[in-house]
Scaffold this active site. Structure first.
Site, PDB file in Angstrom:
ATOM      1  CB  CYS A 129      -1.890   6.851   1.719  1.00  0.00           C
ATOM      2  SG  CYS A 129      -0.169   6.582   2.183  1.00  0.00           S
TER       3      CYS A 129
ATOM      4  CD  GLU B 296      -1.718   2.320   1.805  1.00  0.00           C
ATOM      5  OE1 GLU B 296      -1.343   3.278   1.082  1.00  0.00           O
ATOM      6  OE2 GLU B 296      -1.825   2.404   3.034  1.00  0.00           O
TER       7      GLU B 296
END
Length: 472
Positions: free
Chosen positions: A268, A234
């Site tokens: 993020c 990720e």
């Protein structure tokens, strides 16, 4: 980066830590290997008891660990408390659901017969020791969303946390120990990034998961690929936040502020690029800028603070470079665009004003690079096609936010948005029941939900041949 707690609110180094020696790393690898051989045979009932106990302890520790997180990386204290609560919730969710998520699956009777079997099923088995390379921005949550499903599946974990959150990393090891997990089930490795390759190449390590930067992901993926080991990545995100004419504009504006500055803008999945239809652009820009400018920047330990410091001096310098580059090339800072001018403690910490940039073009670095801090970019578009074109004009594809009540528009965004998630009329958020991850350079694989717990399982086909003449 040295392994140290450095308070980003004032730049003070509070505590430093020595890296583990090669001998200590070997001891911990051996302990993890032994622990897996034991933990893999435990029942779901026993795993549930342990994880529920860890959740209870985390609830008891919430205020203390929240202060540790805020001290180490600067998130507002209220957000740190909420992060700890979210982790306990996720632990309990996996404790309650893991057995069902990993239950054996069977094809239809006709498919079983067609395979020549009397019985056939799919069985999930743990892979082994999983190395987790984790970032500092959500120092508890990033780890727990890996650890909870991994431990419930029968795996064990080795945590290489970011070097600026060592006390949070050590707390996690202690938390699982106090919950009753056997020695070696979850260990923190205080090592630098240079030690990761050798650990990942060790045959006792079965797989790796990484949340972090694109360069870090490339490095870990390359080593794991060379060793033919499973990885989940990720990486970065530059999430679009699209506002169409049918949106509830007041809600869209208020949510946009939270979506951009959550965690001091260091997330993020924070919305970063605000793509607004021309019919509502002026109204959105005016209200959004006013709310961003009104945010209180200050000591993250104070309840009145909306935005604390960035976690590192380099992080602020990188953000400044992106903003300065955009302004030099013609972008306009509608608010912010600098370090706070206030004297006192703000002058010593790594603070940056909430910023809104308009007039951003593809020639500017911030158009394609992730702005990891409280900086928003505004784009004016004329319709769905242009909104999608701007939204997808990024190397990233983590998540997305779309504000529209038009069902036809919603279907277009679901079909054509290049992202791991599309959130309508709300803010992107992670939840244990929903898969989380991205496409393109945002990585691959999924965390959370049933998809996440199965990532580090051996999906095993179990086939029983029929006895001749019996059909059994």
């Amino acid at each position: 980066m040295p392994i140290a707690t450095v308070n980003p609110a004032n730049g003070e180094t509070l505590k430093t830590f020595d890296e583990l020696s090669p001998e200590e790393i070997e001891r911990r690898l051996a302990a993890a290997d032994r622990a897996f051989r034991q933990h893999r045979t435990t029942t779901f009932a026993e795993r549930t008891r342990l994880l529920d106990r860890a959740a209870d302890l985390l609830d008891e520790d919430r205020d203390a660990i929240a202060r540790t997180m805020t001290t180490e990386m600067g998130k507002p204290l209220a957000a740190a408390r909420a992060e700890a609560a979210k982790c306990a919730k996720a632990m309990r969710w996996y404790a309650a659901h893991a057995e069902g998520l990993l239950a054996d699956e069977s094809p239809s009777e006709a498919e079983v017969r067609d395979s020549g079997a009397a019985h056939a099923r799919v069985h999930y088995r743990p892979l082994g020791v999983v190395l987790a390379v984790m970032p500092w921005n959500f120092p508890l949550w990033q780890v727990v969303r890996f650890a909870a499903p991994a431990l419930m599946a029968g795996n064990v974990g080795l945590l290489k946390h970011a070097s600026n959150v060592p006390q949070t990393a050590l707390y996690l090891e202690d938390l699982f120990r106090r919950a009753g997990y056997p020695d070696g089930c979850f260990q923190t490795l205080l090592v630098g990034s240079g030690a990761v390759e050798a650990i990942l190449r060790d045959p006792r390590v079965a797989a790796a998961t990484l949340t972090g930067s694109e360069p870090a992901g490339r490095s870990v993926a390359a080593v794991a690929g060379d060793e033919v080991k499973k990885t989940v990545l990720e990486l970065g995100g530059s999430d679009p936040y699209v506002v169409m004419p049918s949106a509830d504009l007041e809600r869209a504006v208020k949510t946009a502020v939270t979506a951009r500055v959550q965690n001091n803008g260091q997330s993020c999945i924070a919305a970063k690029r605000f793509i607004v239809h021309t019919d509502v652009y002026d109204a959105f820009a005016e209200r959004f800028t006013a709310l961003m400018a009104a945010l209180t920047v200050g000591d993250p330990m104070e309840d009145t603070t909306d935005v604390g410091p960035l976690a590192t001096a380099k992080g602020r310098a990188d953000l400044e470079e992106l903003v300065d580059d955009a302004v030099r090339q013609g972008a306009t800072a509608l608010c912010g665009g600098r370090r706070p001018a206030a004297p006192g403690e703000l002058a010593h910490g790594w603070f940056y004003e909430p910023t809104v940039l308009a007039g951003v073009t593809p020639a500017m670095r911030i158009h394609r690079e992730e702005a990891f801090g409280p900086v928003a970019t505004l784009y004016r578009v004329n319709g769905v096609d242009e909104a999608l074109e701007v939204a997808n004009d990024t190397p990233f594809g983590l998540s997305s936010n779309v504000w529209t009540r038009d069902e036809a528009e919603q279907q277009r965004f679901v079909r054509d948005m290049e992202a791991g998630g599309v959130f309508f009329n709300g803010m992107t958020a992670s939840h244990p029941a929903l898969p989380f991850g991205g496409v393109k350079r945002s990585g691959y694989g999924r965390e959370l939900s049933g998809h996440g717990i199965r990532e580090f399982c051996n999906v095993t086909t179990v086939w029983h041949g029929a006895e001749p003449g019996t059909g059994r």
